[in-house]
Design a protein around this motif. Structure first.
Motif, PDB file in Angstrom:
ATOM      1  N   MET B   1      -8.186   8.369  16.564  1.00 46.49           N
ATOM      2  CA  MET B   1      -9.289   7.430  15.797  1.00 46.49           C
ATOM      3  C   MET B   1      -9.019   7.129  14.452  1.00 46.49           C
ATOM      4  N   ALA B   2      -8.797   5.904  14.318  1.00 46.54           N
ATOM      5  CA  ALA B   2      -8.638   5.221  13.051  1.00 46.54           C
ATOM      6  C   ALA B   2      -9.586   5.608  11.891  1.00 46.54           C
ATOM      7  N   THR B   3      -9.141   5.926  10.561  1.00 47.54           N
ATOM      8  CA  THR B   3     -10.345   6.361   9.676  1.00 47.54           C
ATOM      9  C   THR B   3     -10.168   4.994   8.723  1.00 47.54           C
ATOM     10  N   LEU B   4     -10.904   4.988   7.916  1.00 47.71           N
ATOM     11  CA  LEU B   4     -11.150   4.292   6.739  1.00 47.71           C
ATOM     12  C   LEU B   4      -9.962   4.021   5.911  1.00 47.71           C
ATOM     13  N   ALA B   5      -9.459   5.329   5.784  1.00 48.04           N
ATOM     14  CA  ALA B   5      -7.937   5.389   4.890  1.00 48.04           C
ATOM     15  C   ALA B   5      -6.899   4.682   5.958  1.00 48.04           C
ATOM     16  N   ASP B   6      -7.038   4.827   7.299  1.00 48.46           N
ATOM     17  CA  ASP B   6      -5.802   4.015   7.835  1.00 48.46           C
ATOM     18  C   ASP B   6      -6.178   2.499   7.612  1.00 48.46           C
ATOM     19  N   VAL B   7      -7.107   2.091   7.455  1.00 45.92           N
ATOM     20  CA  VAL B   7      -7.440   0.750   7.604  1.00 45.92           C
ATOM     21  C   VAL B   7      -7.171   0.249   6.105  1.00 45.92           C
ATOM     22  N   ALA B   8      -7.541   1.019   5.057  1.00 46.43           N
ATOM     23  CA  ALA B   8      -7.033   0.722   3.574  1.00 46.43           C
ATOM     24  C   ALA B   8      -5.523   0.634   3.236  1.00 46.43           C
ATOM     25  N   ARG B   9      -4.904   1.541   4.036  1.00 51.78           N
ATOM     26  CA  ARG B   9      -3.610   1.656   3.952  1.00 51.78           C
ATOM     27  C   ARG B   9      -2.884   0.452   4.737  1.00 51.78           C
ATOM     28  N   ARG B  10      -3.275   0.225   5.620  1.00 52.48           N
ATOM     29  CA  ARG B  10      -2.828  -1.117   6.511  1.00 52.48           C
ATOM     30  C   ARG B  10      -2.841  -2.301   5.776  1.00 52.48           C
ATOM     31  N   ALA B  11      -4.147  -2.428   5.123  1.00 45.94           N
ATOM     32  CA  ALA B  11      -4.535  -3.676   4.297  1.00 45.94           C
ATOM     33  C   ALA B  11      -3.787  -3.563   3.008  1.00 45.94           C
ATOM     34  N   GLY B  12      -3.134  -2.658   2.685  1.00 45.29           N
ATOM     35  CA  GLY B  12      -2.765  -2.395   1.228  1.00 45.29           C
ATOM     36  C   GLY B  12      -3.826  -2.516   0.198  1.00 45.29           C
ATOM     37  N   VAL B  13      -5.022  -1.991   0.411  1.00 45.32           N
ATOM     38  CA  VAL B  13      -6.008  -1.664  -0.849  1.00 45.32           C
ATOM     39  C   VAL B  13      -6.342  -0.193  -0.615  1.00 45.32           C
ATOM     40  N   SER B  14      -7.497  -0.032  -1.630  1.00 46.27           N
ATOM     41  CA  SER B  14      -8.033   1.042  -1.688  1.00 46.27           C
ATOM     42  C   SER B  14      -9.163   1.519  -0.814  1.00 46.27           C
ATOM     43  N   PRO B  15      -9.329   2.652  -0.279  1.00 45.39           N
ATOM     44  CA  PRO B  15     -10.301   2.841   0.740  1.00 45.39           C
ATOM     45  C   PRO B  15     -11.651   2.127  -0.032  1.00 45.39           C
ATOM     46  N   ALA B  16     -12.096   2.368  -1.356  1.00 43.91           N
ATOM     47  CA  ALA B  16     -13.305   1.734  -1.860  1.00 43.91           C
ATOM     48  C   ALA B  16     -13.272   0.347  -1.472  1.00 43.91           C
ATOM     49  N   THR B  17     -12.141  -0.403  -1.709  1.00 34.88           N
ATOM     50  CA  THR B  17     -12.382  -1.726  -1.433  1.00 34.88           C
ATOM     51  C   THR B  17     -12.591  -2.011   0.188  1.00 34.88           C
ATOM     52  N   ALA B  18     -11.781  -1.368   0.913  1.00 34.33           N
ATOM     53  CA  ALA B  18     -12.089  -1.428   2.384  1.00 34.33           C
ATOM     54  C   ALA B  18     -13.625  -1.183   2.842  1.00 34.33           C
ATOM     55  N   SER B  19     -14.001  -0.098   2.095  1.00 36.01           N
ATOM     56  CA  SER B  19     -15.538   0.214   2.466  1.00 36.01           C
ATOM     57  C   SER B  19     -16.323  -0.870   2.090  1.00 36.01           C
ATOM     58  N   ARG B  20     -16.020  -1.380   0.918  1.00 36.45           N
ATOM     59  CA  ARG B  20     -16.885  -2.662   0.202  1.00 36.45           C
ATOM     60  C   ARG B  20     -16.816  -3.705   1.455  1.00 36.45           C
ATOM     61  N   VAL B  21     -15.711  -4.051   1.971  1.00 40.24           N
ATOM     62  CA  VAL B  21     -15.834  -5.258   2.857  1.00 40.24           C
ATOM     63  C   VAL B  21     -16.485  -4.884   3.934  1.00 40.24           C
ATOM     64  N   ILE B  22     -16.036  -3.630   4.638  1.00 44.18           N
ATOM     65  CA  ILE B  22     -16.877  -3.433   5.883  1.00 44.18           C
ATOM     66  C   ILE B  22     -18.203  -3.223   5.944  1.00 44.18           C
ATOM     67  N   SER B  23     -18.682  -2.481   5.026  1.00 47.03           N
ATOM     68  CA  SER B  23     -20.119  -2.271   4.852  1.00 47.03           C
ATOM     69  C   SER B  23     -20.904  -3.190   4.262  1.00 47.03           C
ATOM     70  N   GLY B  24     -20.377  -4.501   3.877  1.00 46.40           N
ATOM     71  CA  GLY B  24     -20.863  -5.512   3.239  1.00 46.40           C
ATOM     72  C   GLY B  24     -21.744  -5.085   2.030  1.00 46.40           C
ATOM     73  N   SER B  25     -20.775  -4.626   1.107  1.00 42.68           N
ATOM     74  CA  SER B  25     -21.442  -3.978  -0.239  1.00 42.68           C
ATOM     75  C   SER B  25     -21.656  -5.407  -1.069  1.00 42.68           C
ATOM     76  N   SER B  26     -22.694  -5.095  -2.129  1.00 43.25           N
ATOM     77  CA  SER B  26     -23.116  -6.210  -2.928  1.00 43.25           C
ATOM     78  C   SER B  26     -21.667  -6.451  -3.912  1.00 43.25           C
ATOM     79  N   LYS B  27     -20.901  -5.694  -3.956  1.00 38.31           N
ATOM     80  CA  LYS B  27     -19.710  -5.870  -5.175  1.00 38.31           C
ATOM     81  C   LYS B  27     -18.787  -6.626  -4.347  1.00 38.31           C
ATOM     82  N   PRO B  28     -18.607  -7.947  -5.232  1.00 34.02           N
ATOM     83  CA  PRO B  28     -17.766  -9.002  -4.591  1.00 34.02           C
ATOM     84  C   PRO B  28     -16.132  -8.375  -4.377  1.00 34.02           C
ATOM     85  N   VAL B  29     -15.685  -9.153  -3.670  1.00 28.39           N
ATOM     86  CA  VAL B  29     -14.030  -8.698  -3.274  1.00 28.39           C
ATOM     87  C   VAL B  29     -13.435 -10.127  -3.080  1.00 28.39           C
ATOM     88  N   ALA B  30     -12.381 -10.013  -3.582  1.00 25.43           N
ATOM     89  CA  ALA B  30     -11.612 -11.662  -3.416  1.00 25.43           C
ATOM     90  C   ALA B  30     -11.297 -11.525  -2.015  1.00 25.43           C
TER      91      ALA B  30
END
Lengths: 335, 335
Positions: B1-30
């Motif tokens: 089962m893939a985790t958020l950390a796996d996604v972040a690693r593959r995308a080359g970003v931090s888990p924080a950023t991945a989380s923000r993208v995935i759960s549609g945080s209000s914080k802007p991401v490039a």
DNA sequence: CAGCGGGGGGAAAGCCGTTGCCTGATCGGC
DNA sequence: GCCGATCAGGCAACGGCTTTCCCCCCGCTG
């Protein structure tokens, strides 16, 4: 909301000890401490946070089920079988209603994945749309690849174990019986054309009737009472001299019965009616409905059993038999 | 089962950023990072672990419902209303079947508490046993004290908001109608005596009949078709000259109809039958059943609405009206 | 050109349990 | 009387995700 830490503090022990007492760990705890912890639990009315538990102990015990609608008698019966086996094995079941919306089905599969369920059972007719099937397959594949177990009921086109009702065979029985009784002007109230259940049953019927079923004698409708009523009304106008109607489920048959009564036609003296599924209502309408019985609870039970058993590699497929139930709505055509 | 950390690693970003993208945080991401994250999600077929999410974000969005049995038409209809409102407000519903076992009800309340649900809706008849009510009340109290919302349907003896069907009033309508038509030898097929629904309806009936109902004309049975059939058979022997039967729900009325037909008694020419609840089957049996309609879906909808609205302190109680539905199973007594 | 503000990204601290591992104490044996 | 074995209990490290807080860097202004 009280937490384990609260309980531990109140009992004057560490969270570790509290946890061991509460979740019945094998590690021994002195009677006095155990007592204190239990008292604190009672006083605080503590209930462990299920999500924290599932995170900490990745022990999947829940099973997900996606059905069309539990309150539909067909699925109610199916679900009864699913539940029985799940309960026997100490599994909780999460039931999701897709209302035959493929998109919602996919959503629910993802939701169940997110819930880390031990297995997913998908029940109800499949679709003919390959695009829809591909999406669903992809998600189920992702789930299975991560170690999830999949079982389907009544749909053949997906990976995982499958349990199938003898839809075609049941319809063939009806067709044969109608032919034997000498019916000639036969009409069919079919379910939605997009569903494999509809086409499977229709194919069996064609076979049983040896081809004596022109396309204009078939009406596609919703698998509901009202759908059946509407289709019946149309068919009465479209098929002159109608002597028998086959509805591809009992709800539609009941709707048809209502329309026939409304038009002053006697069943089965003027027109015979045959249903499908043998829902409880079939025995209660009058005339009592002649129909095909499917072992629905058994289908559910088998599916749950397969889903919970370790996969030995290849996908298993089981077919359960259908049986004609003779009641009062089928007779020879009027002479 | 893939985790958020796996996604972040593959995308080359931090888990924080991945989380923000995935759960549609209000914080802007490039846009570029967002793109990379979404691609990684798709490639890994990532689905966030729902339990981890619920732990991290104590935002309760699920609502728990305890009913007798969703596949029972009464509760199916009620549940439809509950679901409708829940869905409108973006809430998921967990449904638990208690099968009228008070212990199981308590278990389910605890289970729902453990699941951190935002509200609990308890539907179905209450019990007369004070011990049982006390235990349930205690658990609901614990839940409410921790900020949970409670709403009950059709049971008056618990804390929290309540929505009640006009059971007594509905039965009073039946009683009045029977009296007006001149029925004298009236029997009642009641539900289990332990349920408040049974006694409420019975009380209304007594009132409507102005006391013309001796105790030996009442039989207590299961709220099922077979229960109704058994009771009907007994009453036919126990009440000579019977002219009308009131069943306190439609399932039992359908069972009674079957027995009467079996004994060669015509309904309503020889014996009138009245049901209660106006289930779908009531219109399909023949003769179509005269019964009392309860706005079940509406009851469910109101209950869910109350459960999801912030409490303004005191418990709210709403009663929804019952209505007599005239069909074909009630007529004046034979002369 | 220095200073400042703001926007985007990441480190890390939770959320609440469970459990491996370590510690301190008790007990038995020699 | 001392040492090792045994055992109960606690510390702390997870599990996967969210979110606060901080930092860095860019661009703007005076």
């Amino acid at each position: 909301m009280a937490t384990l830490a609260d309980v531990a503090r109140r009992a004057g022990v560490s969270p570790a000890t509290a946890s061991r007492v509460i979740s019945g760990s094998s590690k021994p705890v002195a009677d006095e401490l155990r007592e204190r912890v239990l008292r604190a639990v009672a006083e605080l009315r503590y209930v462990p946070n299920a999500h924290a538990q599932l995170l900490a102990r990745p022990q999947r015990s829940v099973v997900g089920v996606v059905v069309h609608d539990v309150s539909d008698p067909y699925f109610a019966e199916l679900t009864r079988g699913l539940q029985r086996v799940a309960t026997e094995r100490g599994r909780l079941v999460i039931i999701c209603n897709s209302y035959r919306d493929p998109e919602r089905e996919v959503e629910y599969v993802d939701l169940l994945r997110a819930q880390q369920v031990a297995a997913i059972v998908l029940a109800g007719s499949g679709y003919h749309d390959p695009a829809v099937n591909a999406v669903l397959d992809e998600r189920l594949g992702a789930y299975a690849a991560a170690g999830g177990r999949v079982a389907v009921v009544g749909r053949h086109q997906h990976r995982g174990d499958a349990v199938l009702p003898a839809n075609a065979e049941g319809a063939r029985l009806i067709g044969g019986e109608l032919r034997r009784l000498g019916h000639r002007a036969i009409a069919v109230i079919a379910g939605p054309a997009t569903l494999t259940t509809t086409t499977d049953r229709l194919a069996g019927l064609h076979e049983g009737l040896a081809g004596r079923l022109p396309a204009e004698h078939v009406r596609y409708a919703d698998f509901t009472r009202d759908g059946g009523a509407r289709a019946m009304a149309e068919l009465l106008d479209a098929v002159p001299g109608l002597t028998a109607v086959v509805a591809l489920n009992d709800s539609m048959a009941v709707g048809a019965l209502g329309v026939l009564r409304g038009r002053g036609l006697r069943v089965p003296a003027d027109v015979s009616v045959v249903g499908f599924d043998d829902m409880p209502v079939a025995a209660d309408v009058s005339p009592a409905l002649t129909t095909v019985r499917l072992p629905l609870a058994e289908l559910g039970a088998r599916a749950m059993t397969l889903a919970l058993e370790a996969a030995d590699g290849s996908d298993r497929v089981e077919t359960l038999p259908a049986e004609l139930v003779h009641r009062d709505s089928l007779a020879p055509p009027p002479t």
